[in-house]
Write an enzyme that holds these catalytic residues in place. Structure first.
Site, PDB file in Angstrom:
ATOM      1  N   HIS A 102       0.868  -1.180   0.000  1.00 63.57           N
ATOM      2  CA  HIS A 102       0.000   0.000   0.000  1.00 63.57           C
ATOM      3  C   HIS A 102       0.903   1.228   0.000  1.00 63.57           C
ATOM      4  O   HIS A 102       1.240   1.765   1.055  1.00 63.57           O
ATOM      5  CB  HIS A 102      -0.937  -0.010   1.215  1.00 63.57           C
ATOM      6  N   ASP A 145      -4.892   1.975   1.870  1.00 63.79           N
ATOM      7  CA  ASP A 145      -5.228   1.346   3.159  1.00 63.79           C
ATOM      8  C   ASP A 145      -5.845   2.384   4.107  1.00 63.79           C
ATOM      9  O   ASP A 145      -6.822   2.102   4.803  1.00 63.79           O
ATOM     10  CB  ASP A 145      -3.980   0.693   3.793  1.00 63.79           C
ATOM     11  N   TYR A 195      -7.765   8.369 -17.359  1.00 63.62           N
ATOM     12  CA  TYR A 195      -8.896   8.753 -16.525  1.00 63.62           C
ATOM     13  C   TYR A 195      -9.362  10.165 -16.874  1.00 63.62           C
ATOM     14  O   TYR A 195      -8.556  11.015 -17.261  1.00 63.62           O
ATOM     15  CB  TYR A 195      -8.491   8.689 -15.049  1.00 63.62           C
ATOM     16  N   GLU A 208      -0.563   8.186  11.167  1.00 61.70           N
ATOM     17  CA  GLU A 208      -1.877   7.566  11.407  1.00 61.70           C
ATOM     18  C   GLU A 208      -2.842   8.451  12.187  1.00 61.70           C
ATOM     19  O   GLU A 208      -4.029   8.121  12.271  1.00 61.70           O
ATOM     20  CB  GLU A 208      -1.678   6.218  12.117  1.00 61.70           C
TER      21      GLU A 208
END
Ligand code: NI
Length: 389
Positions: free
Chosen positions: A98, A103, A294, A367
């Site tokens: 990741h 994630d 895209y 985090e």
């Protein structure tokens, strides 16, 4: 709003644990079996209505009752990169990592579901956990395209998503309008005529010609486009020639182009085609092939404003950073092409992670961002529902 902030703070450890679990078992696009299972189980525990196996490995879930409906999208796929961090929860899978923060995106959306499941929602929030954002399948379709084929946006008024970004943790970035680029891959074939290296005048040198063509292409952004129209042209591969004493007959160039889509994209392609005339004047034949990538991720101004308002209340006005168009591309653009939507940036840098590099083997993020992302998604979804009541 205070409630959401408090809930998010309480979820901090749960979200970190969840993200580490996903991080340790990264899976390639359309192969997100373990991740999808973890996502579906987490959502079932929240008593959400869960549909698995959407677009192969995608998961769709709903929380709340009745209408209106707003959607939160997260991507679940990893990249074929060998992780080179020494984190205790580093990837356990060889050559899979990741390294783009998906994630964290998945965890933030699950966190938003945990928050919203405890609130008395007026309407429904549909969660779209999509496979394969990073690449298209053998039929040229990415995860968002496949999800759209299964009508996941039916009845949805607007859609939001987030992506990690090098902004200070605790803050978010918001762009109004074109937020991420439309990208296309280009291939240029220049054909000259071979001759002996000692007699270049008898041939048409495809290598010398390609130098002129590249030079003309390099002037498109600086000399052919207005300064207010952001665009990137990167020639990233060049292949040609067969032997030191033979004038090259053919050169192939490859590259990527980034634009704000629509007319800007057409103009860019037309200018590249025009640059090939330089090679034609020199006697070569030149051919341009475009492989569509895209579409632009177009942030709806009303949805963007709701993100801003929610984040200002949750994080404080100084933590809501105005950001500019970024030439990254995202398959979220397929979704914003269908209904009003917006993607915001989640800040993940800190003293511990001062300089994360996306798609690198050493990528890491702070985090503390997880609870921030979850709270902004949840608060924005709830506010959007009120807007459509
Ligand atoms: Ni990404």
């Amino acid at each position: 709003m205070d409630g959401i902030k408090h809930e998010a703070e309480n979820l901090r450890e749960t979200l970190i644990k969840l993200r580490r679990e996903i991080h340790a078992e990264p899976e390639y696009g359309f192969c997100e079996y373990k991740t999808a299972k973890l996502v579906a189980e987490t959502l079932k525990n929240l008593k959400a209505k869960v549909t698995e196996g959407v677009a192969k490995t995608g998961v769709v879930a709903e929380i709340g009752e009745g209408g209106p409906v707003v959607a939160i999208r997260a991507d679940m796929d990893a990249l074929p990169i060998q992780e080179e961090t020494d984190l205790p929860f580093a990837s356990r899978v060889q050559k899979m990592m990741h390294a783009c923060g998906h994630d964290a995106h998945t965890t933030c959306a699950l966190g938003a579901a945990m928050i919203l499941a405890r609130r008395n929602l007026k309407g429904r929030v549909r969660f779209l956990f999509q496979p394969s954002e990073e690449q298209k399948d053998a039929e040229g379709k990415s995860g968002a395209m496949r999800m759209l084929e299964e009508n996941v946006l039916e009845g949805v008024s607007s859609i939001i998503a987030l992506h990690t970004k090098p902004l200070p943790v605790g803050s978010i970035g918001v762009t109004t309008g074109a937020a991420l680029a439309a990208n296309d891959t280009i291939k240029i074939t220049i054909r000259g005529r071979a001759s002996h290296g000692a007699h270049p005048e008898e041939g048409i040198d495809a290598i010398a010609t390609s130098v002129q063509v590249i030079s003309a292409i390099q002037q498109i952004v600086s000399r052919r486009l207005p300064a207010v129209s952001p665009a990137v042209i990167s020639i990233t591969t060049i292949n040609g020639g067969i032997k030191e004493n033979v004038i090259a007959e053919q050169v192939e160039l490859g590259g990527t182009i980034r634009s704000t889509g629509g007319a800007a994209r057409q103009k860019l392609i037309a200018e590249i085609e025009r640059s090939l005339d330089v090679g034609r004047v020199l006697g070569a034949t030149c051919e341009l092939e475009i492989f569509e990538g895209y579409p632009v991720t177009m942030n709806d101004s009303a949805v963007t404003e709701v993100i801003r308002a929610s984040a200002r209340e949750l994080l404080g006005a100084e933590k809501v950073i105005e950001t500019l168009f970024d030439p990254w591309a995202e398959d979220f653009g397929y979704l914003t092409a269908q209904i009003p939507g917006a993607m915001f940036w989640l800040g993940v840098t800190s003293e511990r992670v001062p300089n994360p590099v996306w798609h690198s083997s050493k990528f890491d993020l702070d985090e503390d961002a997880l609870a921030v992302g979850a709270s902004v998604l949840a608060a924005t979804a709830e506010r959007l529902l009120k807007k459509y009541l």
